[in-house]
Write a protein that holds these residues in place. Structure first.
Motif, mmCIF file in Angstrom:
data_model
loop_
_atom_site.group_PDB
_atom_site.id
_atom_site.type_symbol
_atom_site.label_atom_id
_atom_site.label_comp_id
_atom_site.label_asym_id
_atom_site.label_seq_id
_atom_site.Cartn_x
_atom_site.Cartn_y
_atom_site.Cartn_z
ATOM 1 N N PHE A 127 -10.352 -22.161 -3.118
ATOM 2 C CA PHE A 127 -10.155 -21.411 -1.559
ATOM 3 C C PHE A 127 -9.061 -22.075 -0.895
ATOM 4 O O PHE A 127 -8.535 -21.401 -0.081
ATOM 5 C CB PHE A 127 -11.613 -21.276 -1.056
ATOM 6 C CG PHE A 127 -12.111 -20.291 -1.589
ATOM 7 C CD1 PHE A 127 -12.460 -18.589 -1.230
ATOM 8 C CD2 PHE A 127 -13.412 -20.322 -2.512
ATOM 9 C CE1 PHE A 127 -13.275 -17.726 -1.850
ATOM 10 C CE2 PHE A 127 -14.178 -19.486 -3.235
ATOM 11 C CZ PHE A 127 -14.025 -18.040 -2.919
ATOM 12 N N LEU A 128 -8.808 -23.216 -1.067
ATOM 13 C CA LEU A 128 -8.205 -24.095 -0.024
ATOM 14 C C LEU A 128 -6.767 -24.278 -0.487
ATOM 15 O O LEU A 128 -5.943 -25.076 -0.043
ATOM 16 C CB LEU A 128 -9.018 -25.276 0.360
ATOM 17 C CG LEU A 128 -9.946 -25.058 1.602
ATOM 18 C CD1 LEU A 128 -10.744 -26.228 1.728
ATOM 19 C CD2 LEU A 128 -9.326 -24.530 2.874
ATOM 20 N N PHE A 129 -6.318 -23.526 -1.546
ATOM 21 C CA PHE A 129 -5.024 -23.722 -1.989
ATOM 22 C C PHE A 129 -4.362 -23.240 -0.900
ATOM 23 O O PHE A 129 -3.316 -23.565 -0.547
ATOM 24 C CB PHE A 129 -4.733 -22.953 -3.422
ATOM 25 C CG PHE A 129 -5.115 -23.714 -4.418
ATOM 26 C CD1 PHE A 129 -4.063 -25.077 -4.678
ATOM 27 C CD2 PHE A 129 -6.019 -23.490 -5.521
ATOM 28 C CE1 PHE A 129 -4.331 -25.758 -5.817
ATOM 29 C CE2 PHE A 129 -6.225 -24.141 -6.670
ATOM 30 C CZ PHE A 129 -5.141 -25.256 -6.754
ATOM 31 N N PHE A 130 -4.705 -22.225 -0.036
ATOM 32 C CA PHE A 130 -3.919 -21.878 1.180
ATOM 33 C C PHE A 130 -4.794 -22.461 2.404
ATOM 34 O O PHE A 130 -5.929 -22.033 2.524
ATOM 35 C CB PHE A 130 -4.126 -20.214 1.119
ATOM 36 C CG PHE A 130 -3.132 -19.773 0.075
ATOM 37 C CD1 PHE A 130 -1.848 -19.626 0.196
ATOM 38 C CD2 PHE A 130 -3.520 -19.218 -1.261
ATOM 39 C CE1 PHE A 130 -0.962 -19.089 -0.552
ATOM 40 C CE2 PHE A 130 -2.682 -18.766 -2.237
ATOM 41 C CZ PHE A 130 -1.476 -18.759 -1.750
ATOM 42 N N ASP A 131 -4.346 -23.263 2.959
ATOM 43 C CA ASP A 131 -4.922 -23.994 4.316
ATOM 44 C C ASP A 131 -4.348 -23.827 5.649
ATOM 45 O O ASP A 131 -4.407 -24.561 6.460
ATOM 46 C CB ASP A 131 -5.123 -25.560 3.711
ATOM 47 C CG ASP A 131 -3.611 -26.015 3.660
ATOM 48 O OD1 ASP A 131 -2.616 -25.328 3.710
ATOM 49 O OD2 ASP A 131 -3.479 -27.167 3.378
ATOM 50 N N ASP A 132 -3.927 -22.496 5.798
ATOM 51 C CA ASP A 132 -3.189 -22.520 6.986
ATOM 52 C C ASP A 132 -3.929 -21.563 8.083
ATOM 53 O O ASP A 132 -3.933 -20.519 8.613
ATOM 54 C CB ASP A 132 -1.869 -21.597 7.006
ATOM 55 C CG ASP A 132 -2.267 -20.348 5.918
ATOM 56 O OD1 ASP A 132 -3.429 -20.147 5.335
ATOM 57 O OD2 ASP A 132 -1.306 -19.292 5.994
ATOM 58 N N GLY A 133 -5.381 -22.246 8.315
ATOM 59 C CA GLY A 133 -6.413 -21.820 9.278
ATOM 60 C C GLY A 133 -7.323 -20.773 8.776
ATOM 61 O O GLY A 133 -7.575 -20.219 9.445
ATOM 62 N N PRO A 134 -7.802 -20.877 7.808
ATOM 63 C CA PRO A 134 -8.798 -19.744 7.097
ATOM 64 C C PRO A 134 -9.926 -20.190 7.809
ATOM 65 O O PRO A 134 -10.319 -21.284 8.167
ATOM 66 C CB PRO A 134 -8.936 -20.011 5.825
ATOM 67 C CG PRO A 134 -8.296 -21.415 5.286
ATOM 68 C CD PRO A 134 -7.332 -21.733 6.554
ATOM 69 N N LEU A 135 -10.839 -19.181 7.950
ATOM 70 C CA LEU A 135 -12.192 -19.545 8.655
ATOM 71 C C LEU A 135 -13.218 -19.016 7.530
ATOM 72 O O LEU A 135 -13.091 -18.044 6.932
ATOM 73 C CB LEU A 135 -12.474 -18.612 9.718
ATOM 74 C CG LEU A 135 -11.668 -19.099 11.137
ATOM 75 C CD1 LEU A 135 -10.346 -18.019 11.340
ATOM 76 C CD2 LEU A 135 -12.311 -18.864 12.254
ATOM 77 N N LEU A 136 -14.295 -19.804 7.727
ATOM 78 C CA LEU A 136 -15.461 -19.378 6.756
ATOM 79 C C LEU A 136 -16.622 -18.875 7.778
ATOM 80 O O LEU A 136 -17.041 -19.764 8.542
ATOM 81 C CB LEU A 136 -15.985 -20.780 5.837
ATOM 82 C CG LEU A 136 -17.178 -20.427 5.254
ATOM 83 C CD1 LEU A 136 -17.007 -19.470 3.956
ATOM 84 C CD2 LEU A 136 -17.862 -21.814 4.657
#
Length: 159
Positions: A127-136
């Protein structure tokens, strides 16, 4: 709220769940359900923000912009880079969710994935291959996390 899902094969970021170095089981892939744009927008507007479309745009009035929303900051990058598949300890301790608890991993207003806590916990690196501010988040729980490109994350509670 009934959601419309995209088949994982049609999801534009599907490669993150097909990476040879971070294999995702077929059973877990079946539970990784990207929402279409309309459903993503509904989730974002209801649980994240009806003002901002990305985390870097959070402003006054958004729960995630409040100083007291986030209780602890830690580093995820070193755990991500390690051979160990375990999530950082603070992340594990913050979420006391059941394996089957529904979660949303929200990249931005039009990019949300629905899955379960167990699937996320086992495959968090993908999931964190894209780390531009995602929220869980989970719709039924208050705990939340946000992941920053700096390699840090914060845990806290949704207001």
């Amino acid at each position: 709220m009934a959601h419309t899902y995209l088949p994982l094969e049609q999801y534009k970021r599907k490669w993150i769940f097909n990476h040879k170095d971070l294999p995702v089981s077929e059973a877990d892939k079946a539970l990784i359900k990207p929402l279409d744009q309309k459903s993503s927008m509904e989730v974002w507007n209801k649980w994240i923000s009806n003002r901002s479309s990305r985390s870097e745009q959070f402003a006054k009035g958004d729960w995630a912009a409040k100083g007291d929303a986030w209780s602890e900051t830690d580093h995820w990058q070193s755990a991500w880079d390690s051979e160990d598949s375990s999530m950082p300890e603070i992340l594990q301790l913050h979420f006391d969710w059941l394996e089957e608890a529904p979660v949303y991993f929200c990249y931005e207003k039009y990019q949300v994935i629905e899955t379960t806590w167990g699937v996320f916990a086992r495959n968090w690196k993908c999931f964190l291959f894209f780390d531009d501010g995602p929220l869980l988040i989970s719709p039924k729980k208050k705990q939340a996390a946000i992941f920053h490109q700096s390699g840090q994350y914060q845990v806290g509670s949704r207001g």
